[in-house]
Design a protein around this motif. Structure first.
Motif, short mmCIF file in Angstrom:
data_model
loop_
_atom_site.label_atom_id
_atom_site.label_comp_id
_atom_site.label_asym_id
_atom_site.label_seq_id
_atom_site.Cartn_x
_atom_site.Cartn_y
_atom_site.Cartn_z
N PHE A 175 20.48 37.82 -7.49
CA PHE A 175 19.13 37.28 -7.22
C PHE A 175 18.46 38.19 -6.21
O PHE A 175 18.55 37.98 -5.00
N THR A 176 17.81 39.23 -6.71
CA THR A 176 17.19 40.22 -5.83
C THR A 176 15.74 40.46 -6.25
O THR A 176 15.37 40.26 -7.41
N LEU A 177 14.95 40.89 -5.31
CA LEU A 177 13.53 41.13 -5.55
C LEU A 177 13.35 42.38 -6.39
O LEU A 177 13.90 43.44 -6.08
N LEU B 242 3.10 37.70 -6.28
CA LEU B 242 4.46 37.24 -6.02
C LEU B 242 4.37 35.88 -5.33
O LEU B 242 3.64 35.72 -4.35
N VAL B 243 5.12 34.92 -5.85
CA VAL B 243 5.13 33.58 -5.26
C VAL B 243 6.56 33.22 -4.90
O VAL B 243 7.46 33.26 -5.75
N PHE B 244 6.77 32.88 -3.63
CA PHE B 244 8.08 32.45 -3.15
C PHE B 244 8.00 30.96 -2.81
O PHE B 244 7.12 30.54 -2.05
N ILE B 245 8.92 30.16 -3.38
CA ILE B 245 8.93 28.73 -3.13
C ILE B 245 10.30 28.38 -2.55
O ILE B 245 11.32 28.49 -3.22
N ALA C 36 10.33 42.44 2.49
CA ALA C 36 10.39 43.64 1.66
C ALA C 36 9.12 43.82 0.84
O ALA C 36 8.61 44.95 0.70
N ALA C 37 8.58 42.73 0.29
CA ALA C 37 7.37 42.83 -0.52
C ALA C 37 6.18 43.29 0.31
O ALA C 37 5.37 44.12 -0.13
#
Length: 406
Positions: free
Chosen positions: A258-260, A270-273, A288-289
């Motif tokens: 599970f890596t970006l 990009l959406v992080f939940i 990182a993003a």
């Protein structure tokens, strides 16, 4: 490869596995720990007591039986499991132990239904699958030695402790030998090895929560207090109560699937939940993003019960202040009065589809999410219902791999 007759025999076991899979895996683990107690340290007892490990293995065996003619369909799941095995330093000699106990459990649980042809077929299938894992894990170890300078476990020293919330503490860890740790991929985890409260060696996986390329690693550990159904975490409580600055623990090199991925669709949002401690791999990804692009829109949504258990508050708010392309939103399911400040970026209650559509500005984005399994199942269904492709729905389960779709 199993023969055509063996494949047919395995396919005939699918209905039995659907009905009795969990009984089989419960028997298997109990049998293996009795006959081969030396492997017990590789397993988290909380996952055993909750039944999560048994359910996950039952699902994996059923999936393998269903896809016995085309195991490549399971490549993603195999990679997740191989990475987990590598983090725990699983070796080829462990596979015969598992195989012997699994076949014995099939025979003992299924009784007369476990005919010789079925046992022979499963022995052949297990041998093939075991070799797939062995080959992949040996490749991971070789890559670790080449890129990261070590495989297996290495001594690290606690350089700093930082309280992140009422239930999460961060440890900043540096190699005891004075070297600089190799940069991890955002989203990866390490395995921590230390003694539990009973003096037994225990290993647990923790995501690296710091920005990749830092001079140290950071893990952020939630205290697992337990309840009537699920006991508290021996290792997490030991880390909270006993591990102090200057103490030493052992880490295996960073692992994880599970890596970006920033290689494609650079203009896509990009959406992080993040739910609870599921924030740990995602905050590393966010760092990182934002380092990679000053223009790509990054939306970070954090779900917590209330402000007291919301981790990394100041760090996230600093990212929002320093990066115009970073938007931060919070959902409190059990907000305290002090959490209700009228901010449109803070919501009382669970994340709903209209919130997500409004905050993202539509649905066209790549989503990374991590948190409690029910939350991830709900998010995945929400995204699927609104047309988000499977490739743009990326998640990680803490603990045994579980499917999100029913």
């Amino acid at each position: 490869m199993p023969t055509a007759a063996q494949i047919d025999a395995i396919k005939r076991t699918v209905p039995v596995l659907q009905q009795h899979g969990e009984a089989l895996t419960r028997h298997f683990y109990a049998r293996m720990f009795e006959h081969n107690p030396e492997v017990r340290r590789y397993f988290n007892p909380a996952h055993q007591r909750s039944g999560g490990q048994q359910r996950a293995l039952a699902g994996a065996i059923l999936a393998y039986a269903r896809h016995i003619e085309d195991p490549s369909a399971l490549a993603g799941a195999i990679e997740v499991i191989a990475q987990k095995h590598a983090s725990l330093t699983i070796q080829p000699e462990h596979y015969p132990i598992v195989g012997e106990n699994l076949l014995a459990s099939i025979q003992e649980v299924l009784g007369d239904a476990a005919t010789d042809d079925i046992l022979d077929a499963w022995a052949a299938a297990y041998g093939e699958l075991a070799q797939v894992f062995i080959d992949r894990e040996q490749a991971i170890y070789a890559g670790q030695r080449e890129r990261q300078g070590w495989a297996g476990f290495k001594s690290f020293t606690v350089e700093r402790r930082q309280v992140e919330s009422d239930n999460i503490v961060s440890l900043t860890l540096v190699p005891t030998d004075g070297s600089t740790p190799p940069a991890h991929l955002p989203g990866q985890y390490v395995s921590v090895r230390l003694q539990d409260a009973d003096g037994n060696t225990a290993m647990r996986n923790y995501s690296l929560s710091n920005a990749p390329g830092a001079a140290a690693y950071r893990i952020s550990v939630k205290r697992e207090v337990g309840n009537r159904d699920v006991p508290g975490g021996d290792v997490s409580n030991r880390i909270h109560d006993r591990l102090a600055q200057g103490d030493r623990i052992e880490l295996s090199p960073p692992c994880g699937a599970f890596t970006l991925d920033l290689s494609a669709s650079a203009d896509k949002k990009l959406v992080f939940i993040a739910g609870g401690v599921g924030i740990t791999p995602l905050i590393s990804m966010a760092h990182a993003a934002l380092k990679a692009s000053a223009s790509r829109q990054v939306i970070f949504i954090q779900a917590a019960r209330h402000g007291g258990v919301r981790a990394f508050t100041s760090e996230l708010e600093t990212l929002a202040q320093d990066h115009p392309n970073f938007a931060l939103y919070t959902c409190f399911s059990e907000p305290r009065q002090t959490d209700r400040n009228g901010d449109h970026q803070v919501k009382d209650g669970e994340l709903e589809a209209n919130d997500l559509e409004r905050w993202v500005g539509g649905w066209d984005a790549t989503y990374y999410f991590c948190g409690p399994l029910p939350m991830m199942q709900r998010i995945d269904k929400m995204l699927d219902t609104n047309g988000v492709a499977a490739d743009d729905r990326r998640y990680e389960c803490f603990g045994p791999l579980q499917p999100l779709a029913a």
